[in-house]
Design an enzyme around this catalytic site. Structure first.
Site, mmCIF file in Angstrom:
data_model
loop_
_atom_site.group_PDB
_atom_site.id
_atom_site.type_symbol
_atom_site.label_atom_id
_atom_site.label_comp_id
_atom_site.label_asym_id
_atom_site.label_seq_id
_atom_site.Cartn_x
_atom_site.Cartn_y
_atom_site.Cartn_z
ATOM 1 N N LYS A 50 0.841 -1.208 0.000
ATOM 2 C CA LYS A 50 0.000 0.000 0.000
ATOM 3 C C LYS A 50 0.867 1.245 0.000
ATOM 4 C CE LYS A 50 -3.725 -2.294 2.527
ATOM 5 N NZ LYS A 50 -4.197 -2.662 3.866
ATOM 6 N N GLN A 94 -4.729 -1.509 10.134
ATOM 7 C CA GLN A 94 -4.535 -2.830 9.539
ATOM 8 C C GLN A 94 -5.089 -3.909 10.468
ATOM 9 O OE1 GLN A 94 -3.078 -3.368 6.386
ATOM 10 N NE2 GLN A 94 -3.788 -5.447 6.731
ATOM 11 N N ASP A 117 -11.224 2.774 4.539
ATOM 12 C CA ASP A 117 -11.614 1.370 4.409
ATOM 13 C C ASP A 117 -13.128 1.227 4.302
ATOM 14 O OD1 ASP A 117 -9.585 -0.489 4.160
ATOM 15 O OD2 ASP A 117 -9.194 -0.643 6.314
#
Ligand code: NDP
Length: 281
Positions: A50, A94, A117
């Site tokens: 990422k 994460q 997200d």
């Protein structure tokens, strides 16, 4: 093989180029913060991927690495600092988180306007309501792949196999918003093969290697494989028996090289979207 291959790498590369061009035109670098708690090997790989993709698109990334023994209060404080930081447009925590930390409490602490997200209950609710704000990256990637492959979604019968909060459920909402007739199937569905055979568009997000067999596919239908399964020999395989299903389907995604690259590209797009919205809000 008779099915047309839907190449996620090519579609994702084009999206990343488009995001980079839009960032350059915006005249500022959006900021993405990735919070990583503990030393999960797979998470480390994802975070590096990422980070590299974001930099290539002109997005500034900051990785906040916290030790595995970090307490929930300390993690919530870190998130609050990022919420308050005007240079940060997107915050991603994460998953999985170490034991002892309550993931819903962490996700709810993220400012919904920075929730790239799309997991915050406010963004989940907006999507379910049909008024989407920031939406989860993997299902967004699936819809973009279908569009790039010129698959007709409106009026199509779509079957989503899997009902997780990060893939199946949000994907069903997105397909419904795109006017598909949507069925969500799961581990308690009766006669799964028959449900799948009704699908003009079948999306597998189960996490079981090659559970979808050729006789589950409607001839000429579109098959999108979200599954990523690591086999004992190290090989990656999807939820769809690719070779056999490709002989029946009209179009199909491979694993790797299908949905996976789209997830990262959509994260970049979400970060840019959040940055632009925050500046005009
Ligand atoms: P979850 O384990 O959270 O959900 C799996 C879903 O599949 C559940 O709804 C479960 O049903 C259903 N299921 C499990 N076994 C069966 C079965 N035998 N028959 C029918 N349904 C079944 O997984 P995720 O949604 O997080 O991930 C799914 C897959 O997608 C994984 O392989 C994951 O690695 C991959 N993935 C890929 C991403 C990418 O970027 N390409 C991103 C995210 C995930 P029930 O609810 O009844 O238990």
């Amino acid at each position: 093989m008779i099915a047309r291959l839907i190449d996620g790498r090519t579609v994702a590369a084009a999206l990343r180029v488009e995001v980079a061009a839009r960032v350059a035109a915006a005249g500022f670098a959006p900021g993405l913060a990735v919070v990583l708690v503990g030393e999960d090997a797979a998470s480390n790989v994802y975070v590096r991927t990422k980070d590299r993709a974001a930099r290539e698109a002109g997005i500034e990334t900051r990785t906040i690495r916290l030790p595995a023994e970090t307490g929930q209060t300390e993690l919530l404080n870190s998130i609050q600092q990022l919420n308050d930081d005007p240079t940060i447009d997107g915050i991603l925590v994460q998953l999985p988180l170490p034991r002892g930390i309550d993931p819903p409490a962490v996700i709810e602490a993220i400012d919904p306007a920075k929730d790239v997200d799309g997991f915050h209950p406010m963004n989940v609710g907006r999507l379910a309501e049909g008024r989407p704000n920031l939406v989860p990256c993997t299902p967004l990637g699936v819809v973009k792949l279908l569009r790039a492959a010129a698959v007709n979604i409106a009026g199509a019968r779509a079957v989503v196999l899997g009902r997780s909060a990060i893939v199946g459920r949000p994907l069903a909402s997105m397909l419904l918003a795109a006017d598909a007739t949507v069925t969500i199937a799961h581990s308690r569905t009766r006669d799964l093969p028959a449900e799948c055979r009704r699908a003009d568009i079948l999306i597998a997000a189960v996490g079981k290697p090659e559970i979808v067999k050729a006789d589950w596919i409607r001839p000429g239908g579109t098959v999108i494989d979200v599954g990523i399964n690591r086999m004992p020999d190290g090989r990656l395989t999807g939820d769809v028996a690719f070779q056999a299903c490709a002989a029946v389907a009209g179009a199909i995604t491979p694993v790797p090289g299908g949905v996976g690259p789209m997830t990262v590209a959509c994260l970049l797009e979400n970060t840019l979207t959040a940055a632009l919205r925050r500046r005009i809000a």
